[in-house]
Write a protein that holds these residues in place. Structure first.
Motif, short mmCIF file in Angstrom:
data_model
loop_
_atom_site.label_atom_id
_atom_site.label_comp_id
_atom_site.label_asym_id
_atom_site.label_seq_id
_atom_site.Cartn_x
_atom_site.Cartn_y
_atom_site.Cartn_z
N GLY A 234 8.87 0.25 10.94
CA GLY A 234 9.30 1.13 12.02
C GLY A 234 10.40 0.55 12.88
O GLY A 234 10.83 1.17 13.85
N LYS A 235 10.90 -0.64 12.50
CA LYS A 235 11.97 -1.29 13.26
C LYS A 235 13.03 -1.79 12.29
O LYS A 235 12.70 -2.38 11.27
N GLY A 236 14.29 -1.57 12.60
CA GLY A 236 15.37 -2.03 11.72
C GLY A 236 15.59 -3.52 11.84
O GLY A 236 15.04 -4.20 12.71
N GLY A 297 0.87 2.46 5.57
CA GLY A 297 0.17 2.68 6.82
C GLY A 297 -0.40 4.07 6.89
O GLY A 297 -1.60 4.27 6.93
N ALA A 298 0.47 5.08 6.85
CA ALA A 298 0.04 6.47 7.01
C ALA A 298 -0.86 6.90 5.86
O ALA A 298 -0.53 6.70 4.69
N TYR A 299 -2.01 7.47 6.20
CA TYR A 299 -2.94 7.93 5.18
C TYR A 299 -2.41 9.20 4.53
O TYR A 299 -1.86 10.08 5.18
N GLY A 300 -2.58 9.31 3.23
CA GLY A 300 -2.18 10.51 2.51
C GLY A 300 -0.75 10.52 2.05
O GLY A 300 -0.35 11.40 1.28
N TRP A 301 0.06 9.55 2.50
CA TRP A 301 1.47 9.58 2.13
C TRP A 301 1.67 9.38 0.63
O TRP A 301 2.51 10.04 0.01
N LEU A 302 0.90 8.49 0.03
CA LEU A 302 1.04 8.26 -1.41
C LEU A 302 0.68 9.52 -2.19
O LEU A 302 1.32 9.83 -3.20
N ASP A 303 -0.34 10.23 -1.76
CA ASP A 303 -0.69 11.49 -2.43
C ASP A 303 0.46 12.48 -2.36
O ASP A 303 0.78 13.15 -3.35
N ASP A 304 1.08 12.59 -1.19
CA ASP A 304 2.20 13.52 -1.04
C ASP A 304 3.36 13.13 -1.96
O ASP A 304 3.96 13.99 -2.62
N LEU A 305 3.67 11.83 -2.00
CA LEU A 305 4.80 11.36 -2.79
C LEU A 305 4.52 11.52 -4.29
O LEU A 305 5.36 12.05 -5.03
N LEU A 343 -0.69 -2.18 7.17
CA LEU A 343 -1.91 -2.62 6.49
C LEU A 343 -1.70 -3.95 5.79
O LEU A 343 -0.65 -4.18 5.20
N PRO A 344 -2.70 -4.82 5.82
CA PRO A 344 -2.62 -6.08 5.07
C PRO A 344 -2.60 -5.80 3.56
O PRO A 344 -3.10 -4.77 3.10
N LEU A 345 -2.04 -6.74 2.81
CA LEU A 345 -1.90 -6.56 1.36
C LEU A 345 -3.26 -6.47 0.67
O LEU A 345 -3.39 -5.78 -0.35
N ARG A 346 -4.27 -7.15 1.21
CA ARG A 346 -5.60 -7.10 0.60
C ARG A 346 -6.12 -5.66 0.54
O ARG A 346 -6.91 -5.33 -0.34
N GLU A 347 -5.69 -4.82 1.47
CA GLU A 347 -6.13 -3.43 1.48
C GLU A 347 -5.12 -2.51 0.81
O GLU A 347 -5.49 -1.60 0.06
#
Length: 498
Positions: A234-236, A297-305, A343-347
């Motif tokens: 979220g930051k450049g 981070g955002a839930y559901g984004w992978l499903d949308d993509l 999110l941490p990589l473990r998750e």
């Protein structure tokens, strides 16, 4: 006697000067109200900032135990240092790890491990099979994005030469393509950040002409769109003015000596549709594999993509996804993002791999894991979960000689890695450090291979979730394939990708 008298006068004068200075400082501190500590504790309060500064170094060398420090403890760094110097990484007596802690990794040894003659080297993997120029590589452990500007010229030279010697790739980072990247002939992944340094028009838009010019270099193998990175999603990117030298400005295409701050996202990417459109555009212009880097981070984004990819057709998919995590590093970022965002990589890594399986995309889209993976066990865990490749930045910085002084953003790095001060850069010999980079890369792969052979498989990429366990809160370990069972591909998506 004359000498004694002179020395006595000098001593008395120095003592008087010291006392006068203390009195002046006492009066200044006692009468000011800006700093409460100095007002309440004149003179003595001034030592607080000094001790805070020195505390970082005293803890690192005198007080912290081998496995206590953050972001990387002494045991982690020591292994990298020894591997980079081609020293023996074996240890005697027993492990210093606490095997009872929640989250501890345990690999399960096979009763009949692989014999030496049955051990295989990692096989080749093809990225972007449908591209005009797909990338085929057997490399497992590669160098993550560190831009010219964030790190120094001799550091880039050493990384590039080391990558060439070890046979791994080097990600350019978002700062553009420098002559130092190209000089060694190593494989390169060109990263396009939100500011599009090196491939931008004066107004900040993407330049197809400059994109073609970069793609014309045969050693530029892939292109990576950086949506976000671990330490500052979220930051450049932030490059202080002191680091924007004439050379850096020329490579990036920006003014000299001015803070270089990238937008917090691509202005032209505001949806899944726009992301796939830009990936297709860059792939069409360059003819080479194109993927993106992100923090989940955002839930559901992978499903949308992924559902959009299935609707558009499997050819619209990115050729790879580089997954960074909340543990990721950077040269400069707000603490509120570095400590709390993403999110941490473990998750997130099991989440990404599972979604690719669910949508039938796991063969098409390669996964590159990034974020605090600097030791063999870290890399082996990522491969067990389902990553195809692993990249690291800070691990290779340690191989260059980084001492974790936490001064990357100041332009005063004591090891010459993240500074453009010529005096400090002189301590970094690119030829010597290139050898250490190569040693480190090879040793990682060798020891990940040892883990794989002990688990009963011939090479690192054959590791699976059944080979690794994680200690839970009750002190008992649970297998990764129980904790994260790989889902079956849903029928409707299986038909779509076919």
């Amino acid at each position: 006697m004359d000498l004694v008298w002179i020395l006595a006068v000098i001593f008395i004068f120095a003592l008087g000067l010291l006392m006068a200075s203390i009195i002046v400082l006492y009066i200044l501190d006692a009468t000011q109200t800006r700093h409460a500590i100095r007002h309440n504790y004149p003179v003595i309060g001034r030592f607080r900032n000094l001790f805070e500064t020195l505390g970082t170094f005293f803890r690192q060398y005198f007080f912290a135990m081998d496995r206590e420090e953050m972001p990387f403890n002494r045991a982690q760094r020591a292994w990298v240092y020894r591997a980079a110097k081609a020293l023996n990484t074996n240890q005697s007596f027993g492990s210093t790890r606490d095997l009872r802690q929640t989250g501890t990794l345990l690999f399960v040894n096979c009763p009949f491990p692989m014999l030496e003659q049955d051990i295989a080297v990692p096989g080749p993997v093809t990225v972007g099979a449908g591209c005009r120029e797909p990338y085929v590589t057997a490399s497992v452990f590669n160098i993550s994005g560190m831009s010219y500007g964030a790190i120094s010229r001799p550091a880039i030279q050493a990384l590039a030469a080391g990558a060439r010697e070890a046979g791994c790739w080097l990600n350019t980072g978002e700062g553009g393509l420098a002559p130092e990247h190209l000089a060694s002939g190593c494989d390169l992944v060109f990263q396009i950040g939100t500011a599009k340094y090196g491939v931008r028009e004066p107004d900040g838009s993407l330049s197809d002409e400059r994109l073609r010019a970069v793609a014309a270099y045969p050693q530029v193998r892939m292109f990576e769109l950086k949506l976000s990175q671990g330490a500052k999603p979220g930051k450049g990117g932030i490059l202080p003015a002191a680091k924007v030298t004439p050379e850096v400005a020329s490579v990036r295409g920006i003014p000299i000596g001015v803070d270089s701050i990238s937008p917090n996202r691509f202005p032209e990417i505001d949806s899944e549709e726009a992301l796939l459109d830009l990936i297709a555009h860059v792939r069409d212009i360059t003819g080479k594999p194109v993927g993106f880097k992100c923090v989940l981070g955002a839930y559901g984004w992978l499903d949308d993509l992924f559902s959009l990819i299935c609707r558009r057709g499997i050819g619209s998919a990115p050729d790879f996804i580089t997954l960074d995590s909340a543990e990721g590093g950077t040269g400069s970022a707000p603490v509120s993002l570095m400590d709390y965002m993403g999110l941490p990589l473990r998750e997130s890594l099991p989440m990404l791999v599972d979604k690719l399986h669910e949508y039938g995309l796991h063969e098409r889209v390669k996964v590159i894991a990034s974020g605090k993976l600097i030791n063999p066990a870290d890399v082996a865990w990522a491969l067990c979960v389902g990553a195809d490749f692993v990249t690291s930045a800070r691990g290779y910085m340690f191989a260059l000689g980084c001492i974790q002084s936490l001064r990357c953003h100041t332009n005063h790095c004591p090891t010459g890695i993240t500074t453009h001060d010529p005096r400090l850069q002189k301590g970094l010999d690119p030829t010597l450090k290139a050898e250490r980079v190569a040693h480190y890369a090879r040793e990682i792969v060798r020891e990940v291979g040892i883990i794989a052979h002990s688990c009963g498989v011939g090479q690192p990429r054959q590791l699976g979730r059944m080979h690794c366990r994680i200690v839970g809160e009750d002190g008992r370990s649970l297998s990764l394939d129980e904790l994260y069972p790989i889902p079956e591909t849903r029928t409707e998506y299986l038909r779509a990708v076919r």
